[in-house]
Design a protein around this motif. Structure first.
Motif, short mmCIF file in Angstrom:
data_model
loop_
_atom_site.label_atom_id
_atom_site.label_comp_id
_atom_site.label_asym_id
_atom_site.label_seq_id
_atom_site.Cartn_x
_atom_site.Cartn_y
_atom_site.Cartn_z
N PHE A 109 58.76 57.82 91.49
CA PHE A 109 60.05 58.18 90.91
C PHE A 109 61.16 57.45 91.66
N ILE A 110 62.26 57.25 90.94
CA ILE A 110 63.47 56.66 91.50
C ILE A 110 64.64 57.47 90.97
N LYS A 111 65.51 57.92 91.86
CA LYS A 111 66.73 58.63 91.46
C LYS A 111 67.90 57.70 91.70
N VAL A 112 68.75 57.57 90.67
CA VAL A 112 69.89 56.66 90.74
C VAL A 112 71.18 57.41 90.42
N ARG A 113 72.27 56.95 91.01
CA ARG A 113 73.57 57.55 90.79
C ARG A 113 74.12 57.07 89.46
N SER A 114 74.70 57.99 88.70
CA SER A 114 75.27 57.63 87.39
C SER A 114 76.75 57.99 87.38
N ASP A 115 77.51 57.28 88.20
CA ASP A 115 78.91 57.62 88.37
C ASP A 115 79.84 56.93 87.37
N THR A 116 79.30 56.12 86.46
CA THR A 116 80.14 55.47 85.46
C THR A 116 79.65 55.79 84.06
N LYS A 117 80.54 55.63 83.10
CA LYS A 117 80.17 55.85 81.70
C LYS A 117 79.16 54.81 81.22
N ALA A 118 79.20 53.60 81.76
CA ALA A 118 78.27 52.54 81.35
C ALA A 118 76.83 52.93 81.69
N VAL A 119 76.62 53.54 82.84
CA VAL A 119 75.28 53.96 83.24
C VAL A 119 74.79 55.07 82.32
N GLN A 120 75.65 56.04 82.05
CA GLN A 120 75.27 57.15 81.17
C GLN A 120 74.97 56.64 79.76
N LYS A 121 75.76 55.70 79.27
CA LYS A 121 75.54 55.12 77.95
C LYS A 121 74.21 54.37 77.89
N PHE A 122 73.87 53.65 78.98
CA PHE A 122 72.61 52.91 79.01
C PHE A 122 71.41 53.85 78.98
N PHE A 123 71.44 54.94 79.76
CA PHE A 123 70.32 55.88 79.75
C PHE A 123 70.20 56.57 78.40
N LYS A 124 71.32 56.83 77.73
CA LYS A 124 71.26 57.40 76.37
C LYS A 124 70.61 56.40 75.42
N LYS A 125 70.91 55.10 75.59
CA LYS A 125 70.30 54.06 74.76
C LYS A 125 68.78 54.03 74.96
N ILE A 126 68.33 54.14 76.22
CA ILE A 126 66.89 54.16 76.50
C ILE A 126 66.22 55.34 75.81
N LEU A 127 66.80 56.53 75.97
CA LEU A 127 66.21 57.73 75.38
C LEU A 127 66.20 57.68 73.86
N ASP A 128 67.27 57.15 73.26
CA ASP A 128 67.31 57.01 71.80
C ASP A 128 66.27 56.01 71.31
N TYR A 129 66.14 54.88 72.01
CA TYR A 129 65.15 53.87 71.62
C TYR A 129 63.74 54.42 71.76
N LYS A 130 63.49 55.16 72.83
CA LYS A 130 62.18 55.77 73.04
C LYS A 130 61.86 56.74 71.91
N ALA A 131 62.83 57.56 71.53
CA ALA A 131 62.61 58.55 70.46
C ALA A 131 62.36 57.87 69.11
#
Length: 141
Positions: A109-131
């Protein structure tokens, strides 16, 4: 699967392509509005990855690349580049407290800081693409 990807090795490239698919084409990258994450600051990792990161005194950072069947998390230690290869069916992402995303594959596992909107938007993109692209039954595999 944790691999050293510092050198151009056809066997390692084949393993990665088998696990998460070949890289997206330029047209697909454009349609997805990019497939790479911004620089992500690592806050915590599993013991095997931590043992690699403590070898140097540099800031622990990584980036994530999307592939058709999974993601690749890349980070550097000393002068080597390592990659954690995670197919979508083994990928688990949690959003924790204090703006931290946790990326899991089996015992890594790797835990990363998501202190910007760009990071949050990218992780949402990953989860949407996976789904949208995950198989719905065993016959789809």
């Amino acid at each position: 699967m944790l691999l050293n990807v510092s050198y151009n090795n056809k066997e390692i490239t084949r393993k990665i392509d088998d696990e998460v698919g070949k890289p997206f084409t330029l047209k697909e990258r454009w349609a997805l509005s990019g497939i790479g994450s911004p620089k992500l600051v690592i806050t915590e990792t599993s013991i095997e990855i931590r043992n690699l990161l403590v070898l140097d005194n540099n800031r622990d950072v990584c980036n994530v690349e999307m592939r058709p069947k999974g993601i690749i998390v890349r980070f550097r230690s000393l002068l080597e580049t390592f990659a954690l290869i995670i197919p979508y069916y083994k990928l688990t992402i949690y959003k924790g407290d204090f703006a931290v995303y946790s990326i899991y594959r089996d015992n890594h596992f790797i835990k990363v800081r998501s202190d910007t909107k760009a990071v949050q938007k990218f992780f949402k993109k990953i989860l949407d693409y996976k789904a949208d692209n995950s198989p719905t039954s065993i016959e789809d595999l």
